[in-house]
Write a protein that holds these residues in place. Sequence first.
Motif, PDB file in Angstrom:
ATOM      1  N   GLY A 190       0.799  -1.226   0.000  1.00 55.87           N
ATOM      2  CA  GLY A 190       0.000   0.000   0.000  1.00 55.87           C
ATOM      3  C   GLY A 190       0.829   1.271   0.000  1.00 55.87           C
ATOM      4  O   GLY A 190       0.309   2.358   0.255  1.00 55.87           O
ATOM      5  N   LYS A 191       2.115   1.151  -0.326  1.00 52.07           N
ATOM      6  CA  LYS A 191       2.990   2.326  -0.317  1.00 52.07           C
ATOM      7  C   LYS A 191       2.476   3.411  -1.257  1.00 52.07           C
ATOM      8  O   LYS A 191       2.443   4.601  -0.901  1.00 52.07           O
ATOM      9  N   ALA A 192       2.047   3.021  -2.458  1.00 54.68           N
ATOM     10  CA  ALA A 192       1.541   4.000  -3.419  1.00 54.68           C
ATOM     11  C   ALA A 192       0.291   4.699  -2.889  1.00 54.68           C
ATOM     12  O   ALA A 192       0.107   5.911  -3.077  1.00 54.68           O
ATOM     13  N   LEU A 193      -0.560   3.939  -2.218  1.00 56.13           N
ATOM     14  CA  LEU A 193      -1.794   4.513  -1.689  1.00 56.13           C
ATOM     15  C   LEU A 193      -1.507   5.489  -0.556  1.00 56.13           C
ATOM     16  O   LEU A 193      -2.153   6.536  -0.450  1.00 56.13           O
ATOM     17  N   ALA A 194      -0.528   5.158   0.267  1.00 59.27           N
ATOM     18  CA  ALA A 194      -0.146   6.058   1.350  1.00 59.27           C
ATOM     19  C   ALA A 194       0.382   7.376   0.796  1.00 59.27           C
ATOM     20  O   ALA A 194       0.121   8.449   1.357  1.00 59.27           O
ATOM     21  N   GLU A 195       1.100   7.321  -0.313  1.00 62.09           N
ATOM     22  CA  GLU A 195       1.620   8.542  -0.926  1.00 62.09           C
ATOM     23  C   GLU A 195       0.500   9.401  -1.498  1.00 62.09           C
ATOM     24  O   GLU A 195       0.622  10.626  -1.560  1.00 62.09           O
ATOM     25  N   ALA A 196      -0.605   8.754  -1.910  1.00 60.60           N
ATOM     26  CA  ALA A 196      -1.725   9.487  -2.505  1.00 60.60           C
ATOM     27  C   ALA A 196      -2.765   9.916  -1.488  1.00 60.60           C
ATOM     28  O   ALA A 196      -3.666  10.697  -1.815  1.00 60.60           O
ATOM     29  N   ALA A 197      -2.682   9.413  -0.248  1.00 63.97           N
ATOM     30  CA  ALA A 197      -3.719   9.650   0.749  1.00 63.97           C
ATOM     31  C   ALA A 197      -3.879  11.141   1.060  1.00 63.97           C
ATOM     32  O   ALA A 197      -2.904  11.874   1.198  1.00 63.97           O
ATOM     33  N   ARG A 198      -5.164  11.565   1.150  1.00 70.64           N
ATOM     34  CA  ARG A 198      -5.523  12.935   1.528  1.00 70.64           C
ATOM     35  C   ARG A 198      -6.766  12.873   2.402  1.00 70.64           C
ATOM     36  O   ARG A 198      -7.523  11.906   2.351  1.00 70.64           O
ATOM     37  N   ASP A 199      -6.985  13.947   3.159  1.00 74.48           N
ATOM     38  CA  ASP A 199      -8.153  13.982   4.023  1.00 74.48           C
ATOM     39  C   ASP A 199      -9.462  14.034   3.246  1.00 74.48           C
ATOM     40  O   ASP A 199     -10.506  13.645   3.771  1.00 74.48           O
ATOM     41  N   ASP A 200      -9.417  14.527   1.992  1.00 73.06           N
ATOM     42  CA  ASP A 200     -10.660  14.756   1.260  1.00 73.06           C
ATOM     43  C   ASP A 200     -10.973  13.662   0.244  1.00 73.06           C
ATOM     44  O   ASP A 200     -11.855  13.828  -0.604  1.00 73.06           O
ATOM     45  N   VAL A 201     -10.274  12.524   0.307  1.00 71.42           N
ATOM     46  CA  VAL A 201     -10.580  11.383  -0.559  1.00 71.42           C
ATOM     47  C   VAL A 201     -10.588  10.115   0.297  1.00 71.42           C
ATOM     48  O   VAL A 201     -10.095  10.108   1.424  1.00 71.42           O
ATOM     49  N   THR A 202     -11.188   9.045  -0.266  1.00 72.35           N
ATOM     50  CA  THR A 202     -11.192   7.741   0.401  1.00 72.35           C
ATOM     51  C   THR A 202     -10.451   6.749  -0.481  1.00 72.35           C
ATOM     52  O   THR A 202     -10.771   6.618  -1.663  1.00 72.35           O
ATOM     53  N   ILE A 203      -9.459   6.081   0.076  1.00 69.64           N
ATOM     54  CA  ILE A 203      -8.672   5.094  -0.654  1.00 69.64           C
ATOM     55  C   ILE A 203      -8.728   3.774   0.109  1.00 69.64           C
ATOM     56  O   ILE A 203      -8.471   3.731   1.314  1.00 69.64           O
ATOM     57  N   ILE A 204      -9.083   2.701  -0.603  1.00 75.43           N
ATOM     58  CA  ILE A 204      -9.156   1.371  -0.004  1.00 75.43           C
ATOM     59  C   ILE A 204      -8.215   0.438  -0.753  1.00 75.43           C
ATOM     60  O   ILE A 204      -8.321   0.291  -1.975  1.00 75.43           O
ATOM     61  N   GLY A 205      -7.298  -0.169  -0.036  1.00 80.94           N
ATOM     62  CA  GLY A 205      -6.413  -1.177  -0.617  1.00 80.94           C
ATOM     63  C   GLY A 205      -6.859  -2.565  -0.209  1.00 80.94           C
ATOM     64  O   GLY A 205      -7.157  -2.793   0.968  1.00 80.94           O
ATOM     65  N   VAL A 206      -6.930  -3.484  -1.165  1.00 79.93           N
ATOM     66  CA  VAL A 206      -7.391  -4.843  -0.903  1.00 79.93           C
ATOM     67  C   VAL A 206      -6.294  -5.817  -1.310  1.00 79.93           C
ATOM     68  O   VAL A 206      -5.753  -5.731  -2.420  1.00 79.93           O
ATOM     69  N   ASP A 207      -5.965  -6.743  -0.411  1.00 71.47           N
ATOM     70  CA  ASP A 207      -4.926  -7.721  -0.723  1.00 71.47           C
ATOM     71  C   ASP A 207      -5.154  -8.977   0.104  1.00 71.47           C
ATOM     72  O   ASP A 207      -5.688  -8.920   1.222  1.00 71.47           O
ATOM     73  N   LEU A 208      -4.736 -10.103  -0.442  1.00 71.63           N
ATOM     74  CA  LEU A 208      -4.867 -11.384   0.244  1.00 71.63           C
ATOM     75  C   LEU A 208      -3.912 -11.490   1.421  1.00 71.63           C
ATOM     76  O   LEU A 208      -4.177 -12.198   2.395  1.00 71.63           O
ATOM     77  N   VAL A 209      -2.785 -10.773   1.350  1.00 66.54           N
ATOM     78  CA  VAL A 209      -1.744 -10.845   2.377  1.00 66.54           C
ATOM     79  C   VAL A 209      -1.805  -9.613   3.279  1.00 66.54           C
ATOM     80  O   VAL A 209      -1.882  -8.484   2.794  1.00 66.54           O
ATOM     81  N   ASP A 210      -1.770  -9.814   4.570  1.00 65.96           N
ATOM     82  CA  ASP A 210      -1.823  -8.720   5.545  1.00 65.96           C
ATOM     83  C   ASP A 210      -0.409  -8.213   5.814  1.00 65.96           C
ATOM     84  O   ASP A 210       0.244  -8.601   6.779  1.00 65.96           O
ATOM     85  N   HIS A 211       0.063  -7.338   4.932  1.00 64.48           N
ATOM     86  CA  HIS A 211       1.415  -6.776   5.074  1.00 64.48           C
ATOM     87  C   HIS A 211       1.378  -5.368   4.504  1.00 64.48           C
ATOM     88  O   HIS A 211       1.882  -5.100   3.417  1.00 64.48           O
ATOM     89  N   HIS A 212       0.756  -4.446   5.251  1.00 68.28           N
ATOM     90  CA  HIS A 212       0.502  -3.109   4.743  1.00 68.28           C
ATOM     91  C   HIS A 212       1.234  -2.043   5.555  1.00 68.28           C
ATOM     92  O   HIS A 212       1.565  -2.250   6.718  1.00 68.28           O
ATOM     93  N   VAL A 213       1.456  -0.904   4.926  1.00 72.08           N
ATOM     94  CA  VAL A 213       1.925   0.264   5.666  1.00 72.08           C
ATOM     95  C   VAL A 213       0.822   0.677   6.630  1.00 72.08           C
ATOM     96  O   VAL A 213      -0.337   0.286   6.466  1.00 72.08           O
ATOM     97  N   PRO A 214       1.129   1.471   7.658  1.00 71.04           N
ATOM     98  CA  PRO A 214       0.075   1.900   8.590  1.00 71.04           C
ATOM     99  C   PRO A 214      -1.020   2.697   7.878  1.00 71.04           C
ATOM    100  O   PRO A 214      -0.746   3.505   6.989  1.00 71.04           O
TER     101      PRO A 214
END
Length: 207
Positions: free
Chosen positions: A53-77
């Motif tokens: 989820g590194k790419a998603l963390a870089e794109a995260a903002r307060d005014d959008v919702t981002i959901i990452g889905v993966d079979l493996v539980d190994h995500h950034v905070p």
Amino acid sequence: MSLLDDEALWSSSVVANCEMNRERGLASYRRELGTDLALRPGALWVDLCCGSGKALAEAARDDVTIIGVDLVDHHVPARPGLSFVVAPVDQWEPAEPADLVTCVHGLHYVGDRLGLLTRAASWLTPTGRFVASFDVDGVRRADGTPFGRTLTKALREAGFSYDSRKRLVGYEGAGRLELPFAYLGADDEAGPNYTGQPAVHARYAPL
């Protein structure tokens, strides 16, 4: 050969240990998908097979919702606007329509990937976009031979775009689509695909 069903495939070492998208950043996503991934305020972005989820963390903002889905539980905070779901992408679905759905090199490890394509298209808002890495060579007949142009023709007739050079499949706008193929199971002994990494072949019968 004996084909794997979904539960057996999720436990496969090829799927569980895939490295294709573990640490990709936002710049890599933009390069792989050929889009700037710009999100308007209030937008929902769903990323399938998100890896860390590194790419998603870089794109995260307060005014959008981002959901990452993966079979493996190994995500950034997780952080404001960003959350993760640990689930098979071919069984999960969002609670509301998405403005953007992406999948970077994740479909190589999904069994019924054609079914996932049609489901992802159905998740979109009327102005939403779906774009994913997709290798038509990984979709095979029961005897293991590729569908080739038969598949790309069916995709385009259903409303998908397909770039054979970049190996990208896309769809715009909400759609309830069907593709004329019945899923038979998966082959996790297919060996490396064009990325050089071991991948999975999905077997189908034409309808």
